[in-house]
Design a protein around this motif. Structure first.
Motif, PDB file in Angstrom:
ATOM      1  N   LEU A 171       0.813  -1.214   0.000  1.00 53.97           N
ATOM      2  CA  LEU A 171       0.000   0.000   0.000  1.00 53.97           C
ATOM      3  C   LEU A 171       0.848   1.265   0.000  1.00 53.97           C
ATOM      4  CD1 LEU A 171      -2.507  -1.251   2.696  1.00 53.97           C
ATOM      5  CD2 LEU A 171      -3.112  -0.775   0.320  1.00 53.97           C
ATOM      6  N   LEU A 172       0.216   2.363  -0.367  1.00 55.85           N
ATOM      7  CA  LEU A 172       0.862   3.671  -0.276  1.00 55.85           C
ATOM      8  C   LEU A 172       0.673   4.201   1.132  1.00 55.85           C
ATOM      9  CD1 LEU A 172       2.213   6.175  -1.607  1.00 55.85           C
ATOM     10  CD2 LEU A 172      -0.101   6.992  -2.122  1.00 55.85           C
ATOM     11  N   ILE A 173       1.777   4.485   1.818  1.00 53.10           N
ATOM     12  CA  ILE A 173       1.728   5.062   3.174  1.00 53.10           C
ATOM     13  C   ILE A 173       2.394   6.431   3.088  1.00 53.10           C
ATOM     14  CG2 ILE A 173       2.225   4.682   5.614  1.00 53.10           C
ATOM     15  CD1 ILE A 173       0.967   2.167   4.763  1.00 53.10           C
ATOM     16  N   ASP A 174       1.569   7.449   2.856  1.00 53.08           N
ATOM     17  CA  ASP A 174       2.105   8.795   2.660  1.00 53.08           C
ATOM     18  C   ASP A 174       1.763   9.708   3.821  1.00 53.08           C
ATOM     19  OD1 ASP A 174       3.628  10.456   1.046  1.00 53.08           O
ATOM     20  OD2 ASP A 174       1.880  11.341   0.065  1.00 53.08           O
ATOM     21  N   ASN A 175       1.035   9.176   4.797  1.00 54.69           N
ATOM     22  CA  ASN A 175       0.600   9.975   5.937  1.00 54.69           C
ATOM     23  C   ASN A 175       1.736  10.078   6.962  1.00 54.69           C
ATOM     24  OD1 ASN A 175      -0.678  10.305   8.738  1.00 54.69           O
ATOM     25  ND2 ASN A 175      -2.407  10.750   7.393  1.00 54.69           N
ATOM     26  N   PRO A 176       2.134  11.301   7.368  1.00 55.95           N
ATOM     27  CA  PRO A 176       3.254  11.466   8.310  1.00 55.95           C
ATOM     28  C   PRO A 176       3.067  10.737   9.635  1.00 55.95           C
ATOM     29  CG  PRO A 176       2.680  13.565   7.312  1.00 55.95           C
ATOM     30  CD  PRO A 176       1.609  12.602   6.909  1.00 55.95           C
ATOM     31  N   ALA A 177       1.836  10.717  10.144  1.00 53.53           N
ATOM     32  CA  ALA A 177       1.585  10.031  11.419  1.00 53.53           C
ATOM     33  C   ALA A 177       1.796   8.530  11.282  1.00 53.53           C
ATOM     34  CB  ALA A 177       0.165  10.332  11.909  1.00 53.53           C
ATOM     35  N   MET A 178       1.422   7.979  10.133  1.00 46.38           N
ATOM     36  CA  MET A 178       1.633   6.552   9.875  1.00 46.38           C
ATOM     37  C   MET A 178       3.126   6.244   9.747  1.00 46.38           C
ATOM     38  SD  MET A 178      -1.098   4.588   9.757  1.00 46.38           S
ATOM     39  CE  MET A 178      -0.833   3.249   8.594  1.00 46.38           C
ATOM     40  N   GLN A 179       3.828   7.118   9.049  1.00 44.81           N
ATOM     41  CA  GLN A 179       5.273   6.928   8.888  1.00 44.81           C
ATOM     42  C   GLN A 179       5.979   7.025  10.235  1.00 44.81           C
ATOM     43  OE1 GLN A 179       6.112   9.991   5.990  1.00 44.81           O
ATOM     44  NE2 GLN A 179       5.502   8.714   4.254  1.00 44.81           N
TER      45      GLN A 179
END
Length: 447
Positions: free
Chosen positions: A142-150
């Motif tokens: 998946l694309l994980i582009d969210n800063p909180a997720m990173q």
């Protein structure tokens, strides 16, 4: 025009939920021969927009769109009609009815809310079916582009295997909400499974960092429009960039990385145009961008290009019933988990509690019956659960005292109920001010 569509959906959904909720009180009250003096959509403080008396009941629309109500004779409610309560009880009054009848009347509203939500989900399963991408078909993650997720430890390309021990079967819109409420997510990265423990204050982190979906499918780099100031006139709308500088770029996030390392350069790009691959030069600016607007492809188009396999299930009427019930159950459990997070100070989720503006912003700027009914069903569950909270000014408060009366055989005095109603009303106003104050604060600070 966009704001009109958004407002229309908001008012239609709110009106439908209020009328049906109050009807849930009205019908059993009438069945038990209890007089209903008023049935109102919105509050008629000082005056009404419309009103008409039919029989013993005045039906109307108030000017203050903060809810609605039915005024039942002989009931201590938000009207605080002390003069009526001071008179001897009459056979048609709420207070004269057996406790079990009063309990059914008070539970009628939330019962309708829950039934409505389940009916909507059953109807949606029958009308729209279920379109999704099976989790096993997300070969490249998946694309994980969210800063909180990173920050929590996720990376683009991760495959989500399970959330809190529940195996992920398909990718859909519910995955984001499940991750928000999760304690632990099992992922697969480069063929190796590992557990990611979610931060306790993850909801608070989401509000502080850049907004966006937590996870989404990886998309190709599709050219949308090319602005006048762009130097990349060799590109055309609907081109798909499949390689840069000889490196394959199946997805936009891969192209983005190569462009970031090619600032102020002219490089070669391979684009897919009319089902043929051609070479064109592209100019990368000092910010690592091509100065083009990214286009989009429908899931069906991506399937034709070989990116994803889309699964669609259609249900007959009787098949839709268990599907809709399961969906309703999942949403009900999910909202219960959200409330639990809100009341846990460690999560700081209370900072994200919203009022009417937050509900208004849930609705899209374009009209979609599928989206409208999905939001309405969720709001119906929220309204039902919130009304069951044991606050005297809400249905749950009345239910709490009625259960006490049924179990103990002792009825609380009218004076006690009046004082409890006042305390509950003050508490409810405080909650409303807090929730809508949060909306105002977010609007001011932009979070």
């Amino acid at each position: 025009m966009d704001i009109v569509i958004k407002l229309s959906q908001f008012l239609l959904s709110l009106s439908l939920l209020i009328i049906l909720h109050e009807l849930g009180h009205f019908i059993p009250a009438k069945l038990f021969k209890t007089r209903v003096e008023k049935f109102y959509l919105f509050f008629d403080v000082k005056y009404s927009l419309l009103k008409k008396k039919i029989g013993e009941t005045e039906y109307g629309i108030g000017w203050l769109p903060l809810g609605g109500y039915v005024k039942i004779s002989g009931m201590i409610d938000e009207s605080m009609d002390k003069e009526q309560m001071a008179l001897p009880p009459q056979p048609w009054e709420f207070r004269s009815k057996p406790a079990w009848q009063r309990l059914i009347i008070m539970l009628g509203g939330v019962t309708v809310n829950f039934i409505l939500a389940f009916i909507i989900y059953i109807g949606m399963a029958f009308a729209y079916g279920d379109m999704f991408i099976a989790n096993v078909d997300l070969k490249d993650g998946l694309l994980i582009d969210n800063p909180a997720m990173q920050k929590a430890g996720f990376q683009t390309g991760d495959k989500i295997i399970s959330i809190d021990g529940e195996k992920v079967i398909k990718f859909d819109n519910d995955m984001n909400m499940k991750i928000i409420m999760a304690k632990q997510v099992l992922i697969e990265r480069n063929g190796v499974e590992q557990a990611v423990k979610m931060p306790v204050d993850f909801v608070d982190q989401l509000s502080k960092l850049e907004k966006g979906p937590l996870v989404s499918i990886r998309m190709p780099f599709v050219i949308g429009t090319i602005p006048e100031e762009s130097l990349n006139k060799a590109l055309q709308p609907k081109d798909i960039i499949v390689a840069l500088n000889g490196q394959k770029t199946k997805y936009f996030d891969e192209a983005k990385t190569i462009l970031a390392n090619s600032k102020n350069k002219t490089i070669s790009a391979t684009v897919l145009r009319d089902q043929k691959e051609i070479q064109v030069p592209v100019v990368v600016n000092k910010e690592g961008k091509l100065v083009v607007q990214q286009g989009g492809y429908s899931i069906e188009s991506l399937e034709k290009l070989g990116y994803y396999k889309v699964s669609k299930q259609e249900f007959g009427f009787f098949e839709s019933i268990p599907v809709g019930i399961e969906k309703g159950k999942d949403q009900l459990v999910g909202y219960g988990k959200q409330l639990k997070m809100i009341f846990n100070p460690e999560t700081k989720a209370y900072k994200q509690v919203g009022g009417f503006a937050a509900i208004f912003n849930i609705f899209p700027n374009t009209w979609s019956w599928e989206v409208f009914w999905n939001i309405t069903a969720l709001l119906s569950i929220m309204l039902g659960v919130m009304n069951l909270l044991p606050i005297p000014a809400l249905d749950g408060g009345h239910v709490m005292f009625l259960l006490y009366e049924i179990i103990s055989g002792k009825k609380p005095s009218d004076k006690f109920l009046e004082n409890a109603q006042m305390v509950g009303f003050v508490l409810l106003i405080t909650l409303l001010l807090f929730a809508n104050g949060n909306d105002i604060y977010k609007a001011i600070v932009g979070k």
